[in-house]
Design a protein around this motif. Structure first.
Motif, short mmCIF file in Angstrom:
data_model
loop_
_atom_site.label_atom_id
_atom_site.label_comp_id
_atom_site.label_asym_id
_atom_site.label_seq_id
_atom_site.Cartn_x
_atom_site.Cartn_y
_atom_site.Cartn_z
N GLY A 151 0.79 -1.23 0.00
CA GLY A 151 0.00 0.00 0.00
C GLY A 151 0.81 1.27 0.00
O GLY A 151 0.30 2.34 0.33
N VAL A 152 2.08 1.19 -0.39
CA VAL A 152 2.96 2.36 -0.42
C VAL A 152 3.14 2.82 -1.87
O VAL A 152 3.41 2.01 -2.76
N VAL A 153 3.01 4.13 -2.08
CA VAL A 153 3.22 4.70 -3.41
C VAL A 153 4.71 4.60 -3.73
O VAL A 153 5.55 5.11 -2.99
N ARG A 154 5.03 3.91 -4.82
CA ARG A 154 6.43 3.72 -5.21
C ARG A 154 6.85 4.62 -6.36
O ARG A 154 8.04 4.86 -6.55
N GLU A 155 5.87 5.09 -7.11
CA GLU A 155 6.20 5.92 -8.27
C GLU A 155 4.96 6.72 -8.65
O GLU A 155 3.83 6.23 -8.53
N VAL A 156 5.18 7.96 -9.11
CA VAL A 156 4.10 8.79 -9.65
C VAL A 156 4.58 9.26 -11.01
O VAL A 156 5.65 9.85 -11.14
N LYS A 157 3.77 9.00 -12.03
CA LYS A 157 4.11 9.40 -13.40
C LYS A 157 3.08 10.39 -13.88
O LYS A 157 1.90 10.07 -13.99
N VAL A 158 3.51 11.60 -14.18
CA VAL A 158 2.64 12.62 -14.76
C VAL A 158 2.89 12.63 -16.25
O VAL A 158 4.02 12.75 -16.70
N GLY A 159 1.82 12.46 -17.02
CA GLY A 159 1.94 12.44 -18.48
C GLY A 159 1.77 11.03 -19.02
O GLY A 159 1.65 10.06 -18.27
N GLY A 160 1.74 10.95 -20.33
CA GLY A 160 1.52 9.68 -21.01
C GLY A 160 2.67 8.70 -20.80
O GLY A 160 3.80 9.08 -20.53
N MET A 161 2.32 7.41 -20.92
CA MET A 161 3.31 6.34 -20.72
C MET A 161 3.31 5.42 -21.92
O MET A 161 2.26 5.15 -22.51
N THR A 162 4.47 4.89 -22.23
CA THR A 162 4.56 3.86 -23.25
C THR A 162 4.30 2.51 -22.59
O THR A 162 4.36 2.37 -21.36
N GLU A 163 4.05 1.51 -23.41
CA GLU A 163 3.83 0.17 -22.87
C GLU A 163 5.08 -0.32 -22.13
O GLU A 163 4.98 -0.93 -21.07
N GLY A 164 6.25 -0.02 -22.68
CA GLY A 164 7.50 -0.41 -22.03
C GLY A 164 7.65 0.22 -20.65
O GLY A 164 8.10 -0.43 -19.71
N TYR A 165 7.27 1.48 -20.53
CA TYR A 165 7.35 2.16 -19.24
C TYR A 165 6.41 1.51 -18.24
O TYR A 165 6.78 1.24 -17.10
N ILE A 166 5.17 1.26 -18.66
CA ILE A 166 4.18 0.65 -17.77
C ILE A 166 4.67 -0.72 -17.30
O ILE A 166 4.61 -1.03 -16.10
N GLU A 167 5.18 -1.52 -18.23
CA GLU A 167 5.63 -2.86 -17.87
C GLU A 167 6.81 -2.81 -16.90
O GLU A 167 6.85 -3.55 -15.91
N ALA A 169 7.53 -0.45 -14.77
CA ALA A 169 7.03 0.01 -13.46
C ALA A 169 6.30 -1.12 -12.74
O ALA A 169 6.46 -1.30 -11.52
N ILE A 170 5.51 -1.90 -13.47
CA ILE A 170 4.81 -3.04 -12.87
C ILE A 170 5.82 -4.08 -12.38
O ILE A 170 5.66 -4.64 -11.27
N GLN A 171 6.83 -4.34 -13.15
CA GLN A 171 7.85 -5.32 -12.72
C GLN A 171 8.54 -4.85 -11.46
O GLN A 171 8.85 -5.64 -10.57
N ARG A 172 8.80 -3.54 -11.35
CA ARG A 172 9.41 -3.02 -10.11
C ARG A 172 8.48 -3.23 -8.94
O ARG A 172 8.91 -3.58 -7.84
N LEU A 173 7.17 -3.03 -9.15
CA LEU A 173 6.19 -3.27 -8.07
C LEU A 173 6.21 -4.73 -7.65
O LEU A 173 6.16 -5.03 -6.46
N LEU A 174 6.28 -5.62 -8.61
CA LEU A 174 6.28 -7.06 -8.29
C LEU A 174 7.55 -7.45 -7.53
O LEU A 174 7.50 -8.29 -6.64
N GLN A 175 8.67 -6.84 -7.84
CA GLN A 175 9.92 -7.12 -7.14
C GLN A 175 9.86 -6.62 -5.70
O GLN A 175 10.48 -7.21 -4.82
#
Length: 177
Positions: A151-167, A169-175
């Motif tokens: 439940g801790v905010v690990r990243e905040v992205k302002v603006g559009g994201m590419t699929e690579g960026y989203i993936e 960031a998700i992988q970092r969350l999973l780690q």
């Protein structure tokens, strides 16, 4: 005139000092909530989904969560929606949740048509009075909060994201989970 000038100056100085003290005291002792930042617990909220169900971050406690504030009127939001859907499909079995928070659009049928057009299956929540947007300090669209399983905010992205960026960031969350 000299005596009055001195009293006027002292009165002005005392007034400015009083305002400064009030401002400092308000920021130190005030209970006004500030938007969540990296390292903060995710701010709680509950909003109605397109299905009418009340959902929010607590509904997905213990799971990595991506909270994406968006609107159909926002070109970068439109561009990243298919990528968010693909990442949801790819990582849903690993417990990742994506929540789309629509920013007060009316009529709701526009949001429903948008979700259908892009095949969105992740939860879309409606923020009709923009209270959650304001609570999160969102000023630019899209804005996305990446929240780990604790439940801790690990990243905040302002603006559009590419699929690579989203993936990534998700992988970092999973780690971190």
């Amino acid at each position: 005139m000299g005596k009055h000038k001195k009293w006027i100056q002292l009165s002005i100085f005392a007034f400015v000092l009083l305002i400064a003290a009030y401002t400092v005291a308000g920021s130190v002792f005030g209970d006004e909530e500030r938007p969540p930042e990296v390292g903060d617990p995710v701010a709680p909220f509950q909003l109605a989904s397109l299905d009418g169900e009340k959902l929010g971050p607590a509904s997905y406690a213990g799971r990595p969560t991506v909270i994406n504030f968006w609107g159909t009127f926002c070109p970068p939001c439109v561009e990243e929606t298919p990528a968010l859907q693909r990442m949801y499909e790819k990582y849903e079995e690993q417990g990742v949740v994506i929540i789309g928070v629509n920013l007060g659009e009316k009529p709701v049928v526009r949001v429903e048509q948008f979700a259908k057009q892009f095949g969105v299956t992740y939860p879309i929540l409606l923020d009709p009075d923009l209270a959650v947007r304001d609570r999160y300090g969102v000023r630019s669209y899209p804005t996305t909060f990446f929240v780990d399983a604790s439940g801790v905010v690990r990243e905040v992205k302002v603006g559009g994201m590419t699929e690579g960026y989203i993936e990534a960031a998700i992988q970092r969350l999973l780690q971190q989970s």
